[in-house]
Scaffold this motif. Structure first.
Motif, PDB file in Angstrom:
ATOM      1  N   THR A 162     -14.828  15.859 -15.623  1.00 33.52           N
ATOM      2  CA  THR A 162     -14.925  16.832 -16.704  1.00 33.52           C
ATOM      3  C   THR A 162     -14.833  16.083 -18.021  1.00 33.52           C
ATOM      4  OG1 THR A 162     -12.535  17.184 -16.667  1.00 33.52           O
ATOM      5  CG2 THR A 162     -13.877  18.656 -15.322  1.00 33.52           C
ATOM      6  N   SER A 163     -15.847  16.213 -18.853  1.00 36.61           N
ATOM      7  CA  SER A 163     -15.907  15.509 -20.127  1.00 36.61           C
ATOM      8  C   SER A 163     -15.742  14.012 -19.881  1.00 36.61           C
ATOM      9  CB  SER A 163     -14.829  16.058 -21.066  1.00 36.61           C
ATOM     10  OG  SER A 163     -14.909  15.432 -22.323  1.00 36.61           O
ATOM     11  N   HIS A 164     -14.716  13.379 -20.471  1.00 38.38           N
ATOM     12  CA  HIS A 164     -14.494  11.950 -20.308  1.00 38.38           C
ATOM     13  C   HIS A 164     -13.473  11.639 -19.213  1.00 38.38           C
ATOM     14  CE1 HIS A 164     -16.823  11.271 -23.952  1.00 38.38           C
ATOM     15  NE2 HIS A 164     -16.045  12.118 -24.607  1.00 38.38           N
ATOM     16  N   TRP A 165     -12.971  12.660 -18.533  1.00 37.71           N
ATOM     17  CA  TRP A 165     -11.891  12.473 -17.561  1.00 37.71           C
ATOM     18  C   TRP A 165     -12.389  12.549 -16.129  1.00 37.71           C
ATOM     19  CZ3 TRP A 165      -6.864  11.138 -18.495  1.00 37.71           C
ATOM     20  CH2 TRP A 165      -6.423  11.210 -19.819  1.00 37.71           C
ATOM     21  N   SER A 166     -11.767  11.775 -15.267  1.00 35.12           N
ATOM     22  CA  SER A 166     -11.977  11.873 -13.826  1.00 35.12           C
ATOM     23  C   SER A 166     -10.626  11.699 -13.148  1.00 35.12           C
ATOM     24  CB  SER A 166     -12.967  10.807 -13.328  1.00 35.12           C
ATOM     25  OG  SER A 166     -12.462   9.502 -13.569  1.00 35.12           O
ATOM     26  N   SER A 167     -10.485  12.232 -11.942  1.00 36.90           N
ATOM     27  CA  SER A 167      -9.201  12.146 -11.251  1.00 36.90           C
ATOM     28  C   SER A 167      -9.407  12.016  -9.754  1.00 36.90           C
ATOM     29  CB  SER A 167      -8.329  13.376 -11.560  1.00 36.90           C
ATOM     30  OG  SER A 167      -8.937  14.548 -11.060  1.00 36.90           O
ATOM     31  N   THR A 168      -8.414  11.418  -9.096  1.00 34.21           N
ATOM     32  CA  THR A 168      -8.423  11.218  -7.647  1.00 34.21           C
ATOM     33  C   THR A 168      -7.045  11.555  -7.093  1.00 34.21           C
ATOM     34  OG1 THR A 168     -10.049   9.431  -7.821  1.00 34.21           O
ATOM     35  CG2 THR A 168      -8.799   9.572  -5.769  1.00 34.21           C
ATOM     36  N   THR A 169      -7.026  12.284  -6.015  1.00 33.48           N
ATOM     37  CA  THR A 169      -5.789  12.581  -5.302  1.00 33.48           C
ATOM     38  C   THR A 169      -5.925  12.056  -3.884  1.00 33.48           C
ATOM     39  OG1 THR A 169      -5.421  14.586  -6.600  1.00 33.48           O
ATOM     40  CG2 THR A 169      -4.212  14.382  -4.535  1.00 33.48           C
ATOM     41  N   GLY A 170      -4.892  11.386  -3.393  1.00 40.43           N
ATOM     42  CA  GLY A 170      -4.968  10.818  -2.059  1.00 40.43           C
ATOM     43  C   GLY A 170      -3.622  10.828  -1.375  1.00 40.43           C
ATOM     44  N   ILE A 171      -3.665  10.713  -0.059  1.00 44.01           N
ATOM     45  CA  ILE A 171      -2.443  10.588   0.732  1.00 44.01           C
ATOM     46  C   ILE A 171      -2.702   9.565   1.833  1.00 44.01           C
ATOM     47  CG2 ILE A 171      -3.060  12.509   2.278  1.00 44.01           C
ATOM     48  CD1 ILE A 171      -0.016  13.143   2.389  1.00 44.01           C
ATOM     49  N   LYS A 172      -1.728   8.704   2.084  1.00 40.35           N
ATOM     50  CA  LYS A 172      -1.912   7.670   3.090  1.00 40.35           C
ATOM     51  C   LYS A 172      -0.592   7.327   3.767  1.00 40.35           C
ATOM     52  CE  LYS A 172      -1.281   3.610   0.089  1.00 40.35           C
ATOM     53  NZ  LYS A 172      -1.856   2.320  -0.361  1.00 40.35           N
ATOM     54  N   PHE A 173      -0.717   6.821   4.983  1.00 44.14           N
ATOM     55  CA  PHE A 173       0.412   6.242   5.705  1.00 44.14           C
ATOM     56  C   PHE A 173       0.314   4.727   5.590  1.00 44.14           C
ATOM     57  CE2 PHE A 173       1.528   3.987   9.635  1.00 44.14           C
ATOM     58  CZ  PHE A 173       2.895   4.192   9.656  1.00 44.14           C
ATOM     59  N   GLU A 174       1.432   4.072   5.330  1.00 44.87           N
ATOM     60  CA  GLU A 174       1.431   2.612   5.201  1.00 44.87           C
ATOM     61  C   GLU A 174       2.577   2.006   6.004  1.00 44.87           C
ATOM     62  OE1 GLU A 174       2.201  -0.329   1.519  1.00 44.87           O
ATOM     63  OE2 GLU A 174       0.317   0.782   1.394  1.00 44.87           O
ATOM     64  N   HIS A 175       2.240   0.977   6.763  1.00 42.44           N
ATOM     65  CA  HIS A 175       3.220   0.233   7.558  1.00 42.44           C
ATOM     66  C   HIS A 175       3.202  -1.213   7.079  1.00 42.44           C
ATOM     67  CE1 HIS A 175       5.400  -1.153  11.198  1.00 42.44           C
ATOM     68  NE2 HIS A 175       4.575  -2.179  11.147  1.00 42.44           N
ATOM     69  N   VAL A 176       4.354  -1.747   6.695  1.00 48.12           N
ATOM     70  CA  VAL A 176       4.453  -3.106   6.167  1.00 48.12           C
ATOM     71  C   VAL A 176       5.473  -3.880   6.984  1.00 48.12           C
ATOM     72  CG1 VAL A 176       4.942  -4.533   4.145  1.00 48.12           C
ATOM     73  CG2 VAL A 176       3.943  -2.257   3.842  1.00 48.12           C
ATOM     74  N   HIS A 177       5.086  -5.056   7.484  1.00 50.17           N
ATOM     75  CA  HIS A 177       6.066  -5.927   8.120  1.00 50.17           C
ATOM     76  C   HIS A 177       5.816  -7.371   7.697  1.00 50.17           C
ATOM     77  CE1 HIS A 177       2.809  -6.236  11.186  1.00 50.17           C
ATOM     78  NE2 HIS A 177       3.265  -7.467  11.339  1.00 50.17           N
ATOM     79  N   PRO A 178       6.871  -8.079   7.301  1.00 49.15           N
ATOM     80  CA  PRO A 178       6.745  -9.466   6.838  1.00 49.15           C
ATOM     81  C   PRO A 178       6.742 -10.446   8.013  1.00 49.15           C
ATOM     82  CG  PRO A 178       8.982  -8.686   6.480  1.00 49.15           C
ATOM     83  CD  PRO A 178       8.228  -7.538   7.071  1.00 49.15           C
ATOM     84  N   ILE A 179       6.022 -11.546   7.823  1.00 50.51           N
ATOM     85  CA  ILE A 179       6.004 -12.632   8.800  1.00 50.51           C
ATOM     86  C   ILE A 179       6.171 -13.948   8.037  1.00 50.51           C
ATOM     87  CG2 ILE A 179       4.536 -11.402  10.451  1.00 50.51           C
ATOM     88  CD1 ILE A 179       2.155 -13.036   9.423  1.00 50.51           C
ATOM     89  N   ASN A 180       6.589 -14.993   8.755  1.00 50.59           N
ATOM     90  CA  ASN A 180       6.688 -16.306   8.122  1.00 50.59           C
ATOM     91  C   ASN A 180       5.368 -17.051   8.267  1.00 50.59           C
ATOM     92  OD1 ASN A 180       6.632 -17.231  10.779  1.00 50.59           O
ATOM     93  ND2 ASN A 180       8.835 -17.658  10.856  1.00 50.59           N
ATOM     94  N   ASN A 181       5.334 -18.296   7.836  1.00 51.31           N
ATOM     95  CA  ASN A 181       4.093 -19.059   7.859  1.00 51.31           C
ATOM     96  C   ASN A 181       3.635 -19.396   9.272  1.00 51.31           C
ATOM     97  OD1 ASN A 181       4.021 -19.004   5.078  1.00 51.31           O
ATOM     98  ND2 ASN A 181       4.955 -21.027   4.822  1.00 51.31           N
ATOM     99  N   ASP A 182       4.531 -19.249  10.258  1.00 51.50           N
ATOM    100  CA  ASP A 182       4.163 -19.477  11.650  1.00 51.50           C
ATOM    101  C   ASP A 182       3.709 -18.212  12.354  1.00 51.50           C
ATOM    102  OD1 ASP A 182       4.828 -22.211  11.506  1.00 51.50           O
ATOM    103  OD2 ASP A 182       6.957 -21.766  11.838  1.00 51.50           O
ATOM    104  N   GLY A 183       3.695 -17.088  11.623  1.00 49.07           N
ATOM    105  CA  GLY A 183       3.244 -15.830  12.205  1.00 49.07           C
ATOM    106  C   GLY A 183       4.315 -15.036  12.909  1.00 49.07           C
ATOM    107  N   HIS A 184       5.583 -15.451  12.815  1.00 47.36           N
ATOM    108  CA  HIS A 184       6.677 -14.732  13.454  1.00 47.36           C
ATOM    109  C   HIS A 184       7.244 -13.676  12.509  1.00 47.36           C
ATOM    110  CE1 HIS A 184       7.131 -18.753  15.748  1.00 47.36           C
ATOM    111  NE2 HIS A 184       6.406 -17.907  16.476  1.00 47.36           N
TER     112      HIS A 184
END
Length: 362
Positions: A137-159
């Motif tokens: 609308t005019s100069h404005w645009s908008s986005t609405t979203g929803i997501k599931f996110e899973h984060v797990h850290p590993i070391n340089n060896d992949g563990h």
């Protein structure tokens, strides 16, 4: 900000792109001796495979599969876009999996904060969600979203790991992973003329308590920029910042420093906090039709919020919390895109060269 080679082929209605990209880090590593000793230049080579189908089920549904692979990181993105009438929201479904070194927060600053060494922390992220792009609308645009996110850290060896090299938790939950359901709202405004432009981007993310031990937080970010002509020259100024309240993992901190933040510092080497504020100014002077010179100044601060990040990684790594970078560069426009070379000096008089290409298309 990529450079490299590209090859495209067509298989039926699908288009397949093959790319080999070199980021600005490779060029910086080749230009500066002290960086050349601490970075493997080939670690910055990225191979990219892109598969696009413009009409998957015969109703203009668009499918895109994107795979980026470097020596230290990888990213897979699958996006499906369903066509809708212009007056209704456009739907986009995405699935993404990435593995990236976490140097912005857990990296160890060296060479007077001009480089960040490995902190032996890498983040594996899986996300799935849907976005609804509202009609402009005019100069404005908008986005609405929803997501599931899973984060797990590993070391340089992949563990899998749950603590950093100093024994502090990497995740908010204290376990080997974090789960979150995120509701995101984004609004953009863009106004442009022959002599000036104004842009504003507002983002808000809300962590929802829909899962057991799910992170509950509110994160706000903004970017405002203004550019205008001064005779034959052009001045661009921008201000960006953000803040997060509620549950927080260290990797969610705002990282300050780097080519898109405060030049003269490596990514995250200025600070990492619950809040941040970064200001940039760049003055460009035309030399020829294709060549411009540039003078810039960047500054950023964590607003004293680094102590509120769990484990306070910024304090442990001796990050200053605020920084200023000044320098000059050139901009050369070609059919490949705009070549940018920046020479920056930080508050510790450490010099860094950035070399990048803004591709015209992909």
């Amino acid at each position: 900000m990529l450079m490299g080679a590209q090859k495209s082929i067509h298989a039926g209605k699908a288009k397949i792109d093959f790319n080999v990209d070199l980021t600005q880090k490779l060029c910086g590593a080749l230009l500066l001796p002290h960086i050349r000793q601490s970075i493997d230049p080939f670690s910055q080579v990225i191979a990219r495979l892109s598969i696009k189908h413009p009409n998957l089920f015969g109703r203009n549904e668009k499918l895109e599969v994107l795979w980026n692979k470097g020596l230290d990181d990888s990213n897979i993105l699958i996006a499906f876009r369903r066509p809708r009438p212009d007056w209704t929201s456009q739907q986009s479904f995405t699935i993404q999996y990435s593995v990236t070194p976490e140097t912005a927060v857990h990296g160890l600053p060296v060479d007077h904060f001009s480089h960040s060494g490995s902190g032996s922390v890498n983040l594996c992220r899986f996300s799935a969600g849907v976005d609804f792009n509202e009609p402009s609308t005019s100069h404005w645009s908008s986005t609405t979203g929803i997501k599931f996110e899973h984060v797990h850290p590993i070391n340089n060896d992949g563990h899998m790991i749950s603590r950093d090299v100093d024994g502090f938790p990497i995740t908010s939950s204290g376990s080997a992973y974090d789960n979150m359901v995120i509701l995101k709202q984004e609004a953009q405004c863009a106004i442009a003329s022959d002599d000036s432009f104004t842009r504003l981007n507002l983002q808000m993310e809300q962590g929802l308590p829909l899962l057991s031990r799910s992170l509950i937080f509110n994160r706000f970010k903004f970017v405002a920029s203004k550019g205008f002509k001064l005779g034959p020259t052009f001045l661009v100024t921008s201000l960006k910042g953000g803040s997060i309240v509620g549950d927080m993992a260290p990797y969610q901190a705002f990282a300050i420093g780097g080519i898109d933040s405060v030049r003269g510092y490596r990514e995250g080497a200025v600070g990492s906090g619950r809040s941040c504020l970064v200001a940039n100014s760049e003055f460009t002077i035309p030399v020829t039709k294709e060549l411009e010179g540039a003078i810039f100044m960047d500054c950023g601060t964590d607003l004293g919020s680094s102590r509120h990040v769990p484990g306070n990684p910024a304090l442990r790594q001796g990050k200053p919390g605020s920084g200023v970078g000044v320098g000059y560069g050139i901009r050369f426009s070609s059919h490949l895109g705009q070549l940018r070379v920046d020479y920056a000096i930080n508050a510790f008089r450490q010099k860094t060269v950035y070399f990048s290409i803004n591709s015209v298309s992909s």
